[in-house]
Design a protein around this motif. Structure first.
Motif, PDB file in Angstrom:
ATOM      1  N   SER A   1      12.632 -66.918  74.175  1.00 33.71           N
ATOM      2  CA  SER A   1      12.475 -67.654  72.951  1.00 33.71           C
ATOM      3  C   SER A   1      10.716 -67.024  72.844  1.00 33.71           C
ATOM      4  O   SER A   1      10.322 -67.024  73.631  1.00 33.71           O
ATOM      5  CB  SER A   1      12.853 -68.949  72.631  1.00 33.71           C
ATOM      6  OG  SER A   1      11.388 -70.163  73.591  1.00 33.71           O
ATOM      7  N   GLN A   2      10.337 -67.233  71.216  1.00 35.54           N
ATOM      8  CA  GLN A   2       8.997 -67.161  70.953  1.00 35.54           C
ATOM      9  C   GLN A   2       8.140 -67.792  72.054  1.00 35.54           C
ATOM     10  O   GLN A   2       8.035 -69.706  72.043  1.00 35.54           O
ATOM     11  CB  GLN A   2       9.205 -66.798  69.529  1.00 35.54           C
ATOM     12  CG  GLN A   2       7.244 -67.349  69.459  1.00 35.54           C
ATOM     13  CD  GLN A   2       6.580 -67.713  68.054  1.00 35.54           C
ATOM     14  OE1 GLN A   2       7.595 -66.536  67.585  1.00 35.54           O
ATOM     15  NE2 GLN A   2       6.202 -68.193  67.541  1.00 35.54           N
TER      16      GLN A   2
ATOM     17  N   ALA B   1       3.723 -74.045  73.838  1.00 38.37           N
ATOM     18  CA  ALA B   1       5.203 -74.390  73.197  1.00 38.37           C
ATOM     19  C   ALA B   1       5.745 -73.630  73.589  1.00 38.37           C
ATOM     20  O   ALA B   1       5.832 -71.620  72.657  1.00 38.37           O
ATOM     21  CB  ALA B   1       5.037 -75.300  72.194  1.00 38.37           C
ATOM     22  N   ASN B   2       6.969 -73.790  73.864  1.00 38.09           N
ATOM     23  CA  ASN B   2       8.781 -72.543  74.184  1.00 38.09           C
ATOM     24  C   ASN B   2       9.665 -73.512  73.625  1.00 38.09           C
ATOM     25  O   ASN B   2       9.766 -74.471  74.337  1.00 38.09           O
ATOM     26  CB  ASN B   2       8.158 -72.121  74.862  1.00 38.09           C
ATOM     27  CG  ASN B   2       8.768 -71.149  75.783  1.00 38.09           C
ATOM     28  OD1 ASN B   2       9.839 -71.305  76.835  1.00 38.09           O
ATOM     29  ND2 ASN B   2       9.305 -70.045  75.158  1.00 38.09           N
ATOM     30  N   ALA B   3      10.714 -72.887  72.677  1.00 33.59           N
ATOM     31  CA  ALA B   3      11.961 -73.819  72.832  1.00 33.59           C
ATOM     32  C   ALA B   3      12.438 -73.050  74.081  1.00 33.59           C
ATOM     33  O   ALA B   3      12.967 -71.940  74.540  1.00 33.59           O
ATOM     34  CB  ALA B   3      12.339 -73.220  71.809  1.00 33.59           C
ATOM     35  N   TYR B   4      13.545 -74.116  73.550  1.00 31.80           N
ATOM     36  CA  TYR B   4      14.508 -74.145  75.216  1.00 31.80           C
ATOM     37  C   TYR B   4      16.245 -73.488  75.117  1.00 31.80           C
ATOM     38  O   TYR B   4      16.221 -74.268  73.152  1.00 31.80           O
ATOM     39  CB  TYR B   4      14.797 -75.354  75.695  1.00 31.80           C
ATOM     40  CG  TYR B   4      15.787 -74.859  77.095  1.00 31.80           C
ATOM     41  CD1 TYR B   4      15.654 -74.080  78.190  1.00 31.80           C
ATOM     42  CD2 TYR B   4      16.963 -76.137  77.138  1.00 31.80           C
ATOM     43  CE1 TYR B   4      16.884 -73.921  78.763  1.00 31.80           C
ATOM     44  CE2 TYR B   4      17.734 -75.464  77.566  1.00 31.80           C
ATOM     45  CZ  TYR B   4      17.867 -74.626  79.133  1.00 31.80           C
ATOM     46  OH  TYR B   4      19.048 -74.728  80.204  1.00 31.80           O
TER      47      TYR B   4
ATOM     48  N   GLU C   1       6.519 -78.703  75.388  1.00 30.99           N
ATOM     49  CA  GLU C   1       5.461 -78.208  74.825  1.00 30.99           C
ATOM     50  C   GLU C   1       4.561 -79.015  75.741  1.00 30.99           C
ATOM     51  O   GLU C   1       4.509 -79.521  76.346  1.00 30.99           O
ATOM     52  CB  GLU C   1       4.970 -79.078  73.289  1.00 30.99           C
ATOM     53  CG  GLU C   1       5.159 -78.809  72.746  1.00 30.99           C
ATOM     54  CD  GLU C   1       5.490 -79.907  70.714  1.00 30.99           C
ATOM     55  OE1 GLU C   1       5.036 -80.977  71.785  1.00 30.99           O
ATOM     56  OE2 GLU C   1       5.674 -79.760  70.206  1.00 30.99           O
ATOM     57  N   ASN C   2       3.454 -78.026  76.044  1.00 34.45           N
ATOM     58  CA  ASN C   2       2.544 -78.577  77.179  1.00 34.45           C
ATOM     59  C   ASN C   2       1.416 -78.773  77.068  1.00 34.45           C
ATOM     60  O   ASN C   2       0.171 -78.022  75.790  1.00 34.45           O
ATOM     61  CB  ASN C   2       2.196 -77.335  78.821  1.00 34.45           C
ATOM     62  CG  ASN C   2       3.874 -77.029  79.109  1.00 34.45           C
ATOM     63  OD1 ASN C   2       4.067 -78.033  79.863  1.00 34.45           O
ATOM     64  ND2 ASN C   2       4.476 -76.155  78.663  1.00 34.45           N
ATOM     65  N   PHE C   3       0.473 -79.221  77.051  1.00 33.23           N
ATOM     66  CA  PHE C   3      -1.003 -80.307  77.034  1.00 33.23           C
ATOM     67  C   PHE C   3      -2.363 -79.883  78.156  1.00 33.23           C
ATOM     68  O   PHE C   3      -2.069 -81.135  79.063  1.00 33.23           O
ATOM     69  CB  PHE C   3      -1.574 -80.816  76.927  1.00 33.23           C
ATOM     70  CG  PHE C   3      -2.199 -81.040  75.402  1.00 33.23           C
ATOM     71  CD1 PHE C   3      -3.528 -80.777  74.529  1.00 33.23           C
ATOM     72  CD2 PHE C   3      -3.866 -82.086  76.848  1.00 33.23           C
ATOM     73  CE1 PHE C   3      -4.493 -81.023  74.588  1.00 33.23           C
ATOM     74  CE2 PHE C   3      -4.692 -82.691  76.246  1.00 33.23           C
ATOM     75  CZ  PHE C   3      -5.434 -82.036  74.792  1.00 33.23           C
ATOM     76  N   VAL C   4      -3.064 -78.959  78.309  1.00 36.99           N
ATOM     77  CA  VAL C   4      -3.583 -78.724  79.941  1.00 36.99           C
ATOM     78  C   VAL C   4      -5.090 -78.652  79.823  1.00 36.99           C
ATOM     79  O   VAL C   4      -5.600 -77.728  78.341  1.00 36.99           O
ATOM     80  CB  VAL C   4      -2.753 -77.947  80.606  1.00 36.99           C
ATOM     81  CG1 VAL C   4      -1.368 -78.511  81.377  1.00 36.99           C
ATOM     82  CG2 VAL C   4      -3.234 -76.232  80.375  1.00 36.99           C
ATOM     83  N   PHE C   5      -5.661 -79.195  80.023  1.00 35.12           N
ATOM     84  CA  PHE C   5      -7.416 -79.208  80.131  1.00 35.12           C
ATOM     85  C   PHE C   5      -8.123 -78.483  81.402  1.00 35.12           C
ATOM     86  O   PHE C   5      -7.561 -79.640  82.545  1.00 35.12           O
ATOM     87  CB  PHE C   5      -8.129 -80.015  80.133  1.00 35.12           C
ATOM     88  CG  PHE C   5      -8.068 -81.156  79.965  1.00 35.12           C
ATOM     89  CD1 PHE C   5      -8.438 -82.105  81.040  1.00 35.12           C
ATOM     90  CD2 PHE C   5      -6.686 -82.193  79.475  1.00 35.12           C
ATOM     91  CE1 PHE C   5      -8.168 -83.138  81.370  1.00 35.12           C
ATOM     92  CE2 PHE C   5      -6.061 -83.495  79.564  1.00 35.12           C
ATOM     93  CZ  PHE C   5      -6.946 -83.888  80.796  1.00 35.12           C
TER      94      PHE C   5
ATOM     95  N   ASP D   1      14.832 -59.515  70.694  1.00 34.31           N
ATOM     96  CA  ASP D   1      14.931 -60.547  72.193  1.00 34.31           C
ATOM     97  C   ASP D   1      15.259 -62.195  72.255  1.00 34.31           C
ATOM     98  O   ASP D   1      15.236 -62.575  73.163  1.00 34.31           O
ATOM     99  CB  ASP D   1      15.273 -60.178  73.129  1.00 34.31           C
ATOM    100  CG  ASP D   1      13.523 -60.317  73.373  1.00 34.31           C
ATOM    101  OD1 ASP D   1      12.393 -60.849  72.736  1.00 34.31           O
ATOM    102  OD2 ASP D   1      13.106 -59.272  74.842  1.00 34.31           O
ATOM    103  N   GLY D   2      13.914 -62.690  70.967  1.00 29.68           N
ATOM    104  CA  GLY D   2      13.340 -63.991  71.106  1.00 29.68           C
ATOM    105  C   GLY D   2      11.914 -63.582  71.652  1.00 29.68           C
ATOM    106  O   GLY D   2      11.668 -64.704  71.109  1.00 29.68           O
ATOM    107  N   SER D   3      11.617 -63.138  72.277  1.00 32.77           N
ATOM    108  CA  SER D   3      10.632 -63.405  72.354  1.00 32.77           C
ATOM    109  C   SER D   3       9.556 -62.840  71.765  1.00 32.77           C
ATOM    110  O   SER D   3       9.656 -61.907  71.083  1.00 32.77           O
ATOM    111  CB  SER D   3       9.767 -62.202  73.978  1.00 32.77           C
ATOM    112  OG  SER D   3      10.676 -61.015  73.430  1.00 32.77           O
TER     113      SER D   3
END
Length: 195
Positions: free
Chosen positions: A60-61, A119-122, A142-146, A170-172
């Motif tokens: 996925s994207q 963000a990446n769909a499973y 979804e990830n949020f890092v600082f 292929d979704g990428s």
């Protein structure tokens, strides 16, 4: 029953594996940017997006948004030094950064922070078997890092805002043309920019 149990267990463990891969990849991007002493460019961010896609390695994207914010104690608010996105529809600006305030740690006056969002769909390998759906609905990690810059308080950048990602079969994701932030004209594609 045994096939259903094994398939369901594999699907859930694969989801946890992908979630962990997404988080590790987001921390890697944040750490790489925090060590930069040169100017961040569109080509650099596009390379980081390609690194994310390779690290997560799913169908996925992958969306990426990177921003540098500074805290002003006198105004009691954050300001955006720069923000760029691959796959997201928007970037952070001085007008909308207040929506993120509760997610940010306390910061000293004029301190900066690098924010990496992914963000990446499973897409499960087995989404159903014998008519039983293992996962219903869209599952997006979804990830949020600082991270603070390591060697200086600023990380200079000359980046565009939002850069579109075109879907591959292929979704990428594949990076489209990069817009010139000054004129809005399309420049060289990411492929030619890296050659």
């Amino acid at each position: 029953m045994l096939v259903w149990t094994i398939t369901g267990a594999f699907t859930y463990f694969d989801g946890f594996r992908q979630s962990a891969s997404n988080l590790k990849a987001a921390y890697t991007v944040g750490d790489l940017i925090s060590r930069e002493t040169g100017t961040i460019t569109d080509t650099y961010i596009t390379s980081l997006h390609s690194l994310l896609v390779a690290m997560v390695n799913n169908r996925s994207q992958m969306n990426l948004r990177v921003s540098l914010v500074v805290f002003d104690e006198e105004d009691d608010r954050h300001y955006v030094r720069w923000s760029t996105a691959r796959g997201y529809d928007s970037i952070w600006t001085d007008d909308n950064i207040d929506r993120m305030r509760d997610n940010l740690p306390p910061m000293p006056n004029q301190d900066t922070l690098i924010i990496v969002e992914t963000a990446n769909a499973y897409i499960p390998v087995f989404d159903s078997i014998y008519g039983v759906d293992f996962l219903k609905g869209d599952h997006v990690f979804e990830n949020f890092v600082f991270t603070r810059p390591r060697f200086t308080n600023e990380v200079a950048a000359n980046v565009s805002g939002v850069v579109e990602i075109e879907e591959n079969p292929d979704g990428s994701g594949e990076i489209g043309e990069i817009e010139d932030p000054g004129t809005g004209d399309s420049g060289a594609s990411a492929e030619s920019a890296t050659n």
